[in-house]
Design an enzyme around this catalytic site. Structure first.
Site, short mmCIF file in Angstrom:
data_model
loop_
_atom_site.label_atom_id
_atom_site.label_comp_id
_atom_site.label_asym_id
_atom_site.label_seq_id
_atom_site.Cartn_x
_atom_site.Cartn_y
_atom_site.Cartn_z
N MET A 226 0.81 -1.21 0.00
CA MET A 226 0.00 0.00 0.00
C MET A 226 0.84 1.27 0.00
SD MET A 226 -3.11 -0.54 -0.32
CE MET A 226 -4.14 -2.01 -0.43
N TYR B 281 2.81 5.51 5.55
CA TYR B 281 2.03 5.70 4.33
C TYR B 281 0.84 6.64 4.51
CZ TYR B 281 4.64 1.37 3.41
OH TYR B 281 5.61 0.41 3.29
N HIS C 279 10.17 -0.23 10.97
CA HIS C 279 10.27 0.04 9.54
C HIS C 279 11.71 0.12 9.03
CE1 HIS C 279 7.68 1.97 6.15
NE2 HIS C 279 8.62 1.21 5.65
N SER D 128 11.92 -4.51 9.40
CA SER D 128 11.97 -4.22 7.97
C SER D 128 13.28 -3.51 7.67
CB SER D 128 10.78 -3.35 7.56
OG SER D 128 10.81 -3.06 6.18
N PRO E 119 10.95 -7.39 -6.19
CA PRO E 119 11.58 -8.62 -6.70
C PRO E 119 12.10 -8.51 -8.13
CG PRO E 119 9.20 -8.86 -6.65
CD PRO E 119 9.51 -7.57 -5.94
N LEU E 120 11.72 -7.44 -8.85
CA LEU E 120 12.27 -7.23 -10.19
C LEU E 120 13.44 -6.26 -10.18
CD1 LEU E 120 9.36 -8.37 -10.95
CD2 LEU E 120 9.67 -7.13 -13.09
N GLY E 121 13.85 -5.82 -8.99
CA GLY E 121 14.94 -4.85 -8.90
C GLY E 121 14.49 -3.46 -9.31
#
Length: 376
Positions: free
Chosen positions: A97, A130, A191, A235, A288-290
């Protein structure tokens, strides 16, 4: 007639300085200035008027959810990670989010949350930073009204380091629960290890960042015992930060580490992920795709695999992260993309295909990744 240099020196630069001063002053009035900064900058940098200033519900994006849409079946072959301490099952496929323009318009956040839950998803990743917890909570409560069971929903939130400290943590969790309109949060994370020079209520008492993290963890542990939160985690933490919490006594276990994870991450990040797996600490992977550069390389190098499997490269990379033992939280407000993301349970990558993806790291130069070891 004034020269261009004079106009720049006496008119334009002072105007810019005044605008910056007003902006900083505006941010400083907020309970969480860093969060407010992102709610403005992310939409503005994408050519969208920030809802925080111009009003919510005006941005285009996530479509309205039909009034007659009821909960759809959960994905077949859905996969979970077991959290240490509670034994709770965290769905390995969720929705994030943050970090896109639609994540800062309350109406679109409400719709995104509701769409995800009604389409069969059950994992929502939010945070104090957020500034959209009220909208997330509204979406969750509406999904519950339509038949989604609260015990099936896995909700994550996080406390930002500018609020680290025992008392301030107690207040933040209460505020998050009030904003969400819920009785408990499934997973609550620290965080970041530190907020750098920004400080916190704890640091203003003269305490170091390590002590502030420990006080925050102590507070979360007590709130876990009371049932306000069910699991505790971190995190963007490196191994040294995790070990610091593990060394504490009579506190909650570290159940999760949410971290940037892709084939391109540097060796130290891989060491952190491997440490977590060895310690039965679950890992949630974001990006995950950089980055953008890596994304283009992945699209090129996995085009053949995409055709073979009949899935997009994005879906393949989500599946790669899941089979690597992580949960994923792709951020989207598009219900069609949500369906695609949830469908990654339909495929399984072979050992050879996993190896092919793992070795992409040698093809991607210049990957920018936050080194969590840089934090004290």
């Amino acid at each position: 007639m004034m020269s261009i240099k004079s106009i720049l020196l006496w008119r334009i630069l002072p105007s810019i300085a005044l605008a910056l001063a007003c902006f900083v002053g505006y941010l400083s009035q907020h309970e969480l200035p860093v969060g407010l900064f992102f709610t403005i900058i992310i939409p503005a940098s994408n050519g969208v008027l920030p809802p925080q200033i111009f009003g919510h519900g005006k941005m285009k994006g996530t479509p309205e959810v039909p009034d007659d849409l009821s909960p759809q079946p959960r994905p077949e072959n859905e996969m979970f990670l077991t959290l240490p301490g509670s034994g709770d099952l965290m769905p390995q496929n969720g929705v994030g989010m943050c970090c896109r323009p639609t994540a800062y318009d309350d109406e679109l956040v409400y719709r995104s949350t509701l769409w995800h839950l009604l389409l069969g998803g059950r994992h929502i990743d939010g945070a104090q930073l957020y500034l959209n917890s009220k909208a997330v909570g509204r979406g969750i409560r509406e999904a519950m009204r339509r038949g989604v069971k609260r015990e099936e929903i896995f909700l994550t939130s996080k406390i930002f380091p500018t609020h680290y400290g025992y008392e301030s943590t107690m207040k933040v969790v209460k505020s998050e629960l009030d904003d969400l309109g819920l009785e408990y949060i499934d997973l609550f994370l620290l965080h970041f290890p530190s907020s750098g020079p920004l400080g916190s209520p704890c640091s203003k008492e003269g305490k170091g960042i390590s002590q502030c993290r420990k006080e925050t963890w102590q507070a979360l542990s007590e709130l876990r015992n009371k049932g306000n939160i069910i699991n505790t985690g971190v995190s963007n933490f490196a191994v040294k930060h995790i070990q610091e919490l593990e060394a504490m006594t009579d506190v909650a276990p570290v159940a999760n580490n949410q971290i940037s994870f892709s084939p391109f991450v540097p060796e130290k990040t891989m060491e952190t992920v491997e440490y977590c797996h060895q310690r039965n600490i679950t890992v949630t992977a974001y990006m995950p795709l950089g980055g953008q550069h890596q994304r283009s390389l992945v699209m090129r190098d996995l085009a053949g695999l995409s055709t073979k499997l009949g899935k997009s490269v994005s879906q393949i990379m989500l599946r790669w992260a899941i089979q690597s033992g992580c949960a994923v939280i792709p951020g989207t407000g598009n219900p069609n993309h949500m369906k695609e993301n949830l469908s990654v349970y339909e495929i399984e990558l072979s050992d050879a295909e996993m190896k092919q993806i793992n070795e992409l790291k040698y093809n991607a130069k210049g990957y920018m990744n936050m080194d969590t070891n840089m934090f004290d």
